[in-house]
Design a protein around this motif. Structure first.
Motif, short mmCIF file in Angstrom:
data_model
loop_
_atom_site.label_atom_id
_atom_site.label_comp_id
_atom_site.label_asym_id
_atom_site.label_seq_id
_atom_site.Cartn_x
_atom_site.Cartn_y
_atom_site.Cartn_z
N GLU A 259 5.18 -6.47 -5.96
CA GLU A 259 4.78 -5.60 -6.21
C GLU A 259 4.88 -4.32 -5.08
N LEU A 260 5.64 -3.78 -5.57
CA LEU A 260 6.28 -2.45 -4.62
C LEU A 260 5.68 -0.93 -5.34
N GLY A 261 6.38 0.05 -4.45
CA GLY A 261 6.21 1.47 -4.85
C GLY A 261 6.40 2.18 -5.57
N LEU B 213 -4.76 -15.48 2.85
CA LEU B 213 -4.61 -13.65 2.43
C LEU B 213 -4.70 -13.29 3.31
N LYS B 214 -3.65 -12.22 3.60
CA LYS B 214 -3.79 -11.09 4.57
C LYS B 214 -4.09 -10.15 4.25
N PRO B 215 -5.22 -9.21 4.33
CA PRO B 215 -5.90 -8.24 3.68
C PRO B 215 -5.48 -7.06 4.91
N VAL C 135 -0.48 -11.24 -0.13
CA VAL C 135 -0.73 -9.52 1.31
C VAL C 135 -0.34 -8.73 0.50
N VAL C 136 -1.97 -8.25 0.75
CA VAL C 136 -2.07 -7.25 0.10
C VAL C 136 -2.51 -5.97 1.09
N PRO C 137 -2.60 -4.11 -0.19
CA PRO C 137 -2.63 -3.07 1.05
C PRO C 137 -3.95 -2.68 0.58
N GLY D 47 1.90 -4.01 -2.08
CA GLY D 47 3.04 -2.94 -0.63
C GLY D 47 3.36 -1.97 -1.15
N SER D 48 4.13 -1.89 0.47
CA SER D 48 5.67 -0.33 -0.24
C SER D 48 6.57 -1.61 -0.29
N THR D 49 7.69 -0.78 -0.79
CA THR D 49 9.15 -1.47 -0.98
C THR D 49 9.63 -1.44 -0.13
N CYS E 119 -0.11 -7.88 -18.42
CA CYS E 119 0.98 -8.01 -17.20
C CYS E 119 1.80 -6.79 -16.99
N TRP E 120 1.29 -7.02 -14.91
CA TRP E 120 1.64 -5.50 -14.18
C TRP E 120 3.04 -5.98 -12.90
N GLY E 121 3.73 -5.37 -13.50
CA GLY E 121 4.82 -5.03 -12.60
C GLY E 121 5.96 -4.30 -13.19
N ASP F 156 10.63 11.38 -4.06
CA ASP F 156 10.28 9.49 -2.55
C ASP F 156 8.94 9.66 -3.18
N GLU F 157 7.89 8.42 -3.08
CA GLU F 157 6.21 8.27 -3.08
C GLU F 157 6.19 8.97 -2.40
N ILE F 158 5.19 9.62 -2.86
CA ILE F 158 4.23 10.19 -1.49
C ILE F 158 3.20 9.78 -1.09
P1 NAD Z 1 1.99 -1.82 3.83
O1 NAD Z 1 3.56 -2.07 3.03
O2 NAD Z 1 2.37 -0.95 3.90
O3 NAD Z 1 1.17 -2.70 4.13
C1 NAD Z 1 1.46 -3.57 2.74
C2 NAD Z 1 0.37 -5.42 3.44
O4 NAD Z 1 1.20 -5.69 4.02
C3 NAD Z 1 -0.73 -4.41 4.79
O5 NAD Z 1 -1.64 -5.83 4.54
C4 NAD Z 1 0.23 -4.61 5.35
O6 NAD Z 1 -0.11 -5.04 6.63
C5 NAD Z 1 1.16 -5.82 5.66
N1 NAD Z 1 2.88 -5.71 6.25
C6 NAD Z 1 3.25 -4.80 6.89
N2 NAD Z 1 4.18 -5.21 7.30
C7 NAD Z 1 4.56 -6.22 6.66
C8 NAD Z 1 5.44 -6.91 7.54
N3 NAD Z 1 6.75 -6.70 7.96
N4 NAD Z 1 5.44 -8.83 6.49
C9 NAD Z 1 4.37 -8.68 6.07
N5 NAD Z 1 3.37 -7.95 5.91
C10 NAD Z 1 3.78 -7.06 6.50
O7 NAD Z 1 1.55 -0.72 2.23
P2 NAD Z 1 0.31 0.06 2.67
O8 NAD Z 1 0.86 1.21 3.26
O9 NAD Z 1 -0.34 -0.93 3.11
O10 NAD Z 1 0.06 0.14 0.83
C11 NAD Z 1 1.09 1.22 -0.06
C12 NAD Z 1 1.81 0.80 -0.68
O11 NAD Z 1 2.39 0.23 -1.34
C13 NAD Z 1 2.70 1.61 -1.48
O12 NAD Z 1 4.01 2.03 -1.23
C14 NAD Z 1 2.18 1.65 -3.18
O13 NAD Z 1 3.01 1.87 -4.08
C15 NAD Z 1 2.31 0.07 -2.68
N6 NAD Z 1 1.66 -0.84 -3.80
C16 NAD Z 1 1.68 -1.20 -5.11
C17 NAD Z 1 1.51 -1.94 -6.21
C18 NAD Z 1 1.99 -2.31 -7.12
O14 NAD Z 1 1.60 -3.30 -7.60
N7 NAD Z 1 3.24 -2.43 -7.76
C19 NAD Z 1 -0.33 -1.46 -5.92
C20 NAD Z 1 -0.93 -1.25 -4.77
C21 NAD Z 1 -0.19 -0.49 -3.88
#
Ligand code: NAD
Length: 483
Positions: free
Chosen positions: A252-254, A177-179, A151-153, A230-232, A450-452, A384-386
Motif C-alpha cells: 500500500e504505497l503513495g 509487526l514493525k510500527p 510493516v506500517v508507517p 509506506g512510500s513507493t 477494499c482499499w488499495g 510528486d507526493e508532498i
Molecule cells: P516509509 O516508506 O519511509 O516507511 C514506512 C515503514 O517502513 C516504516 O515503518 C519504516 O520504518 C519502514 N521502512 C523504511 N525503510 C524500509 C526498508 N528498506 N525495508 C523495510 N521497512 C522499511 O513511509 P513513511 O514515511 O513512514 O510513510 C509515508 C508514506 O506512506 C507515504 O508515501 C504514504 O503515501 C504512504 N502510505 C500509504 C498508505 C496506503 O494505504 N496506500 C497509507 C498510509 C501511508
C-alpha cells in the motif's frame, strides 16, 4: 503518558529489552519527549520470527469462530479503551481530537468486521468446484499463508496496523509487526489489548525500529508474507527483497490523487471536500486529493470560497478544542515538505494563498496550509507526493480533459468527483484510474470496502474479503468419485 521505555521486542506477554541503542518518540505538537524505545537487534528479530513460526501450527488450526471471538474481544477492548487510545494519537501524532476519535472507530470497526467474517465461516469453508467430469469431484479451500511481516508507517499508526492485523489473525496467520519508530506507542497500546484479549504467545510479536529493522524483518527467510504500507520507494525495495524468497506481498504505497469539481457541482460541498481531502491529518495521507481540478466556469468562485475556508482553518495543537488541523509528524518531515515547496516555487509555481497558524502552536512541527494555483504539469508540487498541507488547483474545460489530467500520474490510489449529474458520475467512476472513487462524499472508508491502488500506489487490496484472501493461499483437490 510519562516518558516510559518501550522494550525492543514483545512476544506475547514477554518483553525483551535490547542491550543496543534506543531512540526517542516525540510529541508532534510540542516536540516534547513522550517515550524511549529500544531498537530490536538482529537476534531479537530472529527470536520474534521464530516465535511466530512456532505458534503457527496451532493457531492456524484453531476454528475460525474461535479466532473471530478473539477479534471481537479486541474490538470491544478498543471501544472500552477509546479515550486512552485517542489520547495517544493526540499526543504522539498531534491529531485533533475528532481525527484521533475517527481513527479509533476505524480500528474497532476493522476488528469487528473480520470477527464477523470468522463467525460466518463461509470465507473459510471448503467448497465444491463444478467440473465437466462426473467421475471426479473437485474442491477448493483457503489456508493461512504462514508467518506475516507487517510493516506500517506513522500517519495513521493504529489504523494501518488494524487493517493488517485483523485479517491476518482471522486467516490464521501469525505475525511480526514493525510500527514506525516515530509513533510506536500507538501499536504498543494495541498490543496490550491483544494480550488482554488472550492472543496466544507468539501469535503476534512486535519489533521496534526504523528502516534497518524493517529490512531485516522482511528479508528473514521464515517470513512467508509481507504486508507493507509506506512510500513507493521503500515498497520497491521490499518487492526486490521479497523476490529472493518468492514471498507473497501486499504493498500500500503513495498517491497523488485528484478531486474533480464539475461545472454542475455544489460549490459548498466541493470546498468542504477539498478541505477534507487536502488538509485532513495535515495532508499526511496517501489518499490526499492534492490535485484539485475545477471547471473553468466555477474556478474563480471556487478559489474565493476555498481561500476564505482555508484561512479560517484553525491550525493548532490538539489541546486546543477548536483545532481543525494538527502539526506534521516531525521537524525533519516539515523541512522535507518545505524544501519541496521551495523547489516547486523556484520552478515557477505560484502560491495562491495560505492559511495561518494559531498563536498556540509553540514549538511543534506546524505548517500553515498552502494552495498553489495553476502549476505547470511538470512542476514537482503537481507531480510528486508532498505528504503535507499543500494543495494545487488547476482548471479544465471539459470531462475528457479532466480525466486525462487526473489520470496522467503513475499513481492510482483514490479520486473524488463532485457533480450533480449521475451520468457524469458513472463515467468518472469507470474512467478514473484509481482503486477507489468517491462521488460527492468525503473520504469514507468502510472495512467492507477494499482499499488499495493501481500502478505506483501499490499491489493487492486491504479490507473487505480480498483483505482476508491476501493472507490465505487458495488450494484445490480433485478426487475420484465412487459413484
Ligand atoms: P516509509 O516508506 O519511509 O516507511 C514506512 C515503514 O517502513 C516504516 O515503518 C519504516 O520504518 C519502514 N521502512 C523504511 N525503510 C524500509 C526498508 N528498506 N525495508 C523495510 N521497512 C522499511 O513511509 P513513511 O514515511 O513512514 O510513510 C509515508 C508514506 O506512506 C507515504 O508515501 C504514504 O503515501 C504512504 N502510505 C500509504 C498508505 C496506503 O494505504 N496506500 C497509507 C498510509 C501511508
Amino acid at each position: 503518558m510519562s516518558a516510559c521505555t518501550f522494550p525492543a521486542v514483545r512476544i506475547g506477554t514477554e518483553s525483551l529489552n535490547s542491550l543496543e541503542h534506543k531512540t526517542a518518540v516525540h510529541a508532534a505538537a510540542s516536540g516534547e519527549l513522550v517515550a524511549w524505545q529500544q531498537i530490536a537487534s538482529a537476534a531479537q528479530i530472529d527470536q520474534a520470527v521464530l516465535a511466530a513460526r512456532a505458534a503457527l501450527p496451532e493457531w492456524h488450526m484453531t476454528a475460525p469462530a474461535l479466532r473471530g471471538a478473539l477479534l471481537q474481544r479486541v474490538a470491544a477492548l478498543v471501544e472500552a479503551q477509546r479515550e486512552s487510545l485517542v489520547q495517544i494519537q493526540m499526543q504522539v501524532n498531534g491529531k485533533p481530537r475528532f481525527e484521533a476519535n475517527c481513527d479509533v472507530s476505524d480500528v474497532a470497526a476493522c476488528f469487528a468486521y473480520y470477527a464477523e467474517l470468522c463467525r460466518e465461516g463461509d470465507a473459510f469453508a471448503s467448497a465444491p468446484v463444478p467440473v465437466p467430469d462426473t467421475s471426479v469431484a473437485a474442491r477448493r479451500r483457503y489456508e493461512a499463508v504462514g508467518v506475516a511481516a507487517l510493516v506500517v508507517p506513522w500517519n495513521f499508526p493504529m489504523v494501518t496496523t488494524a487493517w493488517k492485523l485483523a485479517p491476518a489473525l482471522a486467516a490464521g496467520c501469525t505475525v511480526v509487526l514493525k510500527p514506525s519508530e516515530l509513533t510506536s506507542p500507538a501499536e504498543h497500546a494495541l498490543f496490550e489489548l491483544l494480550n488482554q484479549a488472550g492472543v496466544p504467545a507468539g501469535v503476534v510479536s512486535l519489533v521496534n525500529g526504523g528502516a534497518p529493522v524493517g529490512a531485516a524483518l522482511v528479508a528473514h527467510p521464515m517470513i512467508d508474507k509481507i504486508s507493507f504500507t509506506g512510500s513507493t520507494a521503500v515498497g520497491k525495495q521490499i518487492m526486490r527483497s521479497a523476490a529472493d524468497g518468492l514471498k507473497r506481498t501486499t504493498l500500500e504505497l503513495g498517491g497523488k490523487s485528484a478531486l474533480i469539481v464539475r461545472e454542475d457541482a455544489d460549490l459548498e460541498l466541493a470546498v468542504q471536500l477539498a478541505i477534507g481531502g487536502a488538509f485532513t491529518n495535515a495532508g499526511q495521507m496517501c489518499s490526499a486529493t492534492s490535485r484539485i481540478l475545477v471547471h473553468h466556469s466555477l474556478y474563480d468562485r471556487f478559489m474565493k470560497d476555498f481561500q476564505s475556508t482555508v484561512q479560517a482553518l484553525i491550525v493548532a495543537p490538539p489541546s486546543d478544542p477548536t483545532s481543525a488541523m494538527g502539526p506534521l509528524i516531525s521537524d525533519a518531515h516539515r523541512s522535507r515538505v518545505q524544501a519541496l515547496v521551495e523547489q516547486g516555487i523556484a520552478a515557477g509555481a505560484e502560491v495562491a494563498f495560505s492559511g495561518q497558524l494559531a498563536g498556540t502552536v509553540g514549538s511543534g512541527h506546524f505548517m500553515a496550509p498552502l494552495v498553489i494555483a495553476a502549476p505547470d504539469e511538470h512542476n514537482i508540487l503537481w507531480r510528486d507526493e508532498i505528504f503535507g498541507p499543500v494543495a494545487c488547483v488547476r482548471s479544465f474545460d471539459n470531462d475528457a480533459q479532466a480525466l486525462a489530467i487526473a489520470n496522467s500520474t503513475a499513481y492510482g490510489l483514490v479520486a473524488t468527483v463532485v457533480t450533480e449529474s449521475e451520468e457524469a458520475a458513472a463515467k468518472y467512476e469507470t474512467q478514473l484510474r484509481a482503486g477507489l472513487v468517491w462521488i460527492n462524499t468525503p473520504q469514507l472508508i468502510f472495512p467492507q470496502v477494499c482499499w488499495g491502488g493501481l500502478g505506483a500506489s501499490g499491489i493487492g487490496r486491504e479490507l473487505g474479503l480480498q483483505g482476508l484472501r491476501s493472507y490465505q493461499e487458495l488450494r484445490h483437490a480433485v478426487h475420484l468419485t465412487t459413484g
